[in-house]
Design an enzyme around this catalytic site. Sequence first.
Site, PDB file in Angstrom:
ATOM      1  CD  GLU A   1      -2.702  -1.383  -0.091  1.00  0.00           C
ATOM      2  OE1 GLU A   1      -2.921  -0.391  -0.827  1.00  0.00           O
ATOM      3  OE2 GLU A   1      -3.064  -2.539  -0.398  1.00  0.00           O
TER       4      GLU A   1
ATOM      5  CG  HIS B   1      -1.372   0.843  -4.536  1.00  0.00           C
ATOM      6  ND1 HIS B   1      -1.500   0.801  -5.899  1.00  0.00           N
ATOM      7  CD2 HIS B   1      -1.579  -0.431  -4.108  1.00  0.00           C
ATOM      8  CE1 HIS B   1      -1.773  -0.448  -6.283  1.00  0.00           C
ATOM      9  NE2 HIS B   1      -1.830  -1.214  -5.213  1.00  0.00           N
TER      10      HIS B   1
END
Lengths: 490, 490
Positions: free
Chosen positions: B256, B259
Site C-alpha cells: 500500500e 500505491h
Amino acid sequence: MSAFDDLLAFQRQTEALSSVAERLGWDQETVMPRGATEQRSEEMAAMESVLHERRTDPRIGEWLDQAEPEDTEDQRVLDLIARDFRRASRIPARLAMELARQTSLSQGLWAEARANDAPQDFLPVLNDILMLKREEASALADGGDLYDALLDDYEPGATQAEIAALFDAMRPRLVALREDVLGADHQPQALSGDFPQETQLWLARTCATAYGYDWTRGRMDIAVHPFSSGRWQDSRITTRVVETDPFNCIYSTIHEVGHSSYELGIDPDYAFTPLGRGVSMGAHESQSRIYENQIGRGRAFTGWLYQRMSDAFDGLSVPDAEAFYGTVNRVTPGFIRTEADEVQYNLHIMLRFDLERDLIAGRLDVEDLVEAWDARFLKDFGVAVDRPANGVLQDVHWAVGLFGYFPTYALGNVYAGCLNQALRSAVPGLDRFLAAGDAAPAVEWLRENMQRHGGLYPPRELIERAIGGEISEAPLLDYLEDKFTGIYRL
Amino acid sequence: MSAFDDLLAFQRQTEALSSVAERLGWDQETVMPRGATEQRSEEMAAMESVLHERRTDPRIGEWLDQAEPEDTEDQRVLDLIARDFRRASRIPARLAMELARQTSLSQGLWAEARANDAPQDFLPVLNDILMLKREEASALADGGDLYDALLDDYEPGATQAEIAALFDAMRPRLVALREDVLGADHQPQALSGDFPQETQLWLARTCATAYGYDWTRGRMDIAVHPFSSGRWQDSRITTRVVETDPFNCIYSTIHEVGHSSYELGIDPDYAFTPLGRGVSMGAHESQSRIYENQIGRGRAFTGWLYQRMSDAFDGLSVPDAEAFYGTVNRVTPGFIRTEADEVQYNLHIMLRFDLERDLIAGRLDVEDLVEAWDARFLKDFGVAVDRPANGVLQDVHWAVGLFGYFPTYALGNVYAGCLNQALRSAVPGLDRFLAAGDAAPAVEWLRENMQRHGGLYPPRELIERAIGGEISEAPLLDYLEDKFTGIYRL
C-alpha cells in the site's frame, strides 16, 4: 410526485451532503495528516459551493409555493426549509464568498495573535469581519434589528431584548454568590497528582458509557478543542487530555456526550429532514450542560466517580467522596471562559454579549475593544486582565464571524436549570441511580421529553413542553445557590 | 476567462468533490461506527449523484469544443477530460443508477454467500450484474469489442488481444518454474511463533518509513482488506494484522505504501487536474508490486528486516538472514489469489482473465461458472478446489462489477519487472542501501522516472519512457527464474 415530495427529496440530498461536509470537518480536527490543510480547504470550498447552490436553488421557492402540508409536522418542515431558503437567498453570493474567505483566513491570524499576545496584529482583521457581518446582518434583518438577525441563526426566535432582560435578572444573584464563595472560610482542596493519558481516556469512556452513549453510532477521538460532530447514525465525540487535570478530559467528554446524545436521540424518522437535528444552539447546550453539571457534577455521580478514579489512579490526593465533591466544583478566580466553573461561567457570557451587541450596533469600535474588554472584566470580576491572550483574544468565535453565538451558552444553562428541576421532580429516585454510575433514567427522561423531537418545535416551545411551564432563570439560580452554599458552608 | 480556463476550474471542483467521496470511503472502512452503514450509503449516493451530474454536464462538451490548448500538456488534459466525458455520457443515467444499486447490494450478498459457501445464493445476482455490465460495455464500445471497452476503464489503451498474447508468452515459463519449485528437494522453512499486534504495527511503520512514506501527508490504520486512499497532500494506507503471520501485515503495508507513494509522488502542480492521479491500474500495481516484491522481498532488504524482526520479537524461529530470505519467499500450493507468492500469482490472474472474457462475450453462462472455474483450476494448479469459498467466491471483483480489472494486476507485475531491470542498471549500488533499510535511492528513481508524471503519458508510453525500451514479459520472468532457482537450489 407532489411538490412537497419533490422538495423533501431535494432536501434529503442536501442534508446528506451537509452531513458529508461535517464529517470532513471532523476528519480535519482528528485524523487528517497535518500536511493536507490546503487540499482540505479546497475540498471544503467545493462542498460549500455545492451546498450554497442547492440552498439557494430557485426550485425551492417554487416547491414551497406549491407544497401542500398534510399536518402540522409537514408544516413545520416547510417552515424550516423556507426559513433557511430565505436566509440563504438574502445573502448576496459575493458576500457569502467574502465571508467564507475572510473567516477561514482569520482563524489562523487569530491563533497567531493569541500565541504572540499581539491584539494589534488581529484587530484590523476583526474589523474587516465585523464590517462583513454587519452587512450580512443588514441583508438578513430586512429593516429589523441587526443583532437579532444574527442571533436568529443560532437561537431562532430569540431577541437581544429578551436575553438582556434575562441576564439582568441573573447578574445580581450570580455576583453575590461569586463573592460569597470566593470569600468563604472553607475552600475545597484542589486535586494534585499525575494522571496518565490512557487511564484518563479509559475513565472518559467509562463515563460516556454510564450516560448510555451509543458506541455503535459514535466513537471518541482526541482533538485540541473538544467537539461533537454528526447526527442520525453517526455522531462522534472528541476529548482532550491534560496530564495534571483529569477533570478536563472527563467533563469535556460528558459535555460532548450531551451534544451527541441529543442528535442520536432524535426520532430516526426525522433523519435527512430539517427535523433531524437539534433545534438551536441553546437547546443543544442545555443537553451538554445538564449532562456535565447538574448530573455529572452532582454529589451522587461524583461519589461514584470518586471510587472509579481512586481505583484507576491507585488512590487520590482527596480523602473521601464528600471532599471530592467539593474538589470537582471548586470556584477559583480566572480569566478564561472555557475553564470557568458553574458560578462564574454566565458572567463571562454577559460580558461578551454586551460587547458584541455594541460592536454590531456601531456603539463600540474595534480599536477600542481591548480597553472596553479589560474595563468590563475588572468591573465584573474584580481582577485586571494580565494579557490579551487571557482577555479579548481568548475565544475564536468573533474571529470566525460568530457574532450572536455567545448568549446561547448562557441560555443553555438556563434551560438546563429548568430541565433539571423538571427531571428531579419526574424521577425522584434519580440520585440512587447516579450514585451507582447509571445515568440512564435521566437520559431517558431527556430523550423522551426533549431530544427525540429534534426540530419539531421552536426552542422555547420545546423546553416549555418538556418542563410543563415557563422558562425562567430561577431554577438555575436556586440550584446554584443551594449547591454552592452547601459546598462552601456559607 | 477562456473556455480552457472555465473547463479547468469546473474540473478542479469535480476533482475536489471526488476526493471527498474517496475520503468518505476511507472513513467507512477504518473508523466509521458500525451502526452508520445506511446513513453512509445515503451520503455516498448523494455524492455520486452530484458527481454524475457534473461528469455529464453538457457545458463540458461546449468547453471542449472551444478550448485552445497551448501545449501538449494542455492537450493531454483535454484528452483525459474528453475521454471521461465521452464514457460518462455514453452510459444512460438509468443504467448507471441500476449498476450502482445492484453492485452496492450484491457486495453484501457475495460476502454472505462466501461465508456460507453457497454459490447458488449468489450466482443469480452475479448474472444480473453481468447483464448490466454487458449492457454498459455495449454502450461504451460503440460497435467495438465489449471486453476492451471495460478494460479501457482500468488500463486505457490496452486490449484483450495484446494481453492474451502477453499471458500466452508468460504461462509456459511460469508453469515450469512453479513445478520445479514445488518439487524441489530444498524447501525453505515456515515462520512459526506468536507475533503481538503492536509489534507488527511498529514494524509496519518502520518499513513504511524505510520506503520514505511521507507521514505528514499520510497515516496508517487497520482495515479488513488493506487499501490505500487519496492523493496530493493526503494519501492514507491501511494494513491488517494476523497474529500468526507477521509477513501479512508487513508486506500489505509495503504494497500500500507503493500505491500511496505513487499518488504522493505526482508533480504537485497537477493537483486537482486529470493529470493528478496514477494513470492506470496497471501502472499503480507496478509501484505496489516493485515496492513489495522486487525491493521488499529481495535478499538485501529481507536481510535488514530479519534483524529488525529478530530484535522486535526477541528472536525468530528461522536461524539466519539467508534462511529468512527463503522463508519470506516460500512457494506453497494454495487456492487464494491474494495469498499467492510471486511465482503463482499471475497464474491466478490468467484463469480469471479467460473466464471473464468468456462471460462478457457470452461464451460462458454464469450457471456454468463454478464448473468452469474448478476445471480450469485443476488444470492450471493440479489441485481440485475444495470449496467454492476457495474457488469462484474468493474475490469481490465481479460482485461489484469489476470485469476487466483482473488483468491489470498481472500487467502491473510485468511493468514492475521492466522497471526493476531499469532501476538496477541505473542504481547499481542499490542493494547496499536496501541492506541498511534504506529504499530511498529506489523510490527516488521511481518518482523521478515514473511517479511524478501522474497522468501526463498513457500507461504504455509512461513505462517505456521510464525503462527506455519496450515493455516485455522477459525481465519479470528472468527475475523470477533467477530468484527462485537460487532460493530452491534448482
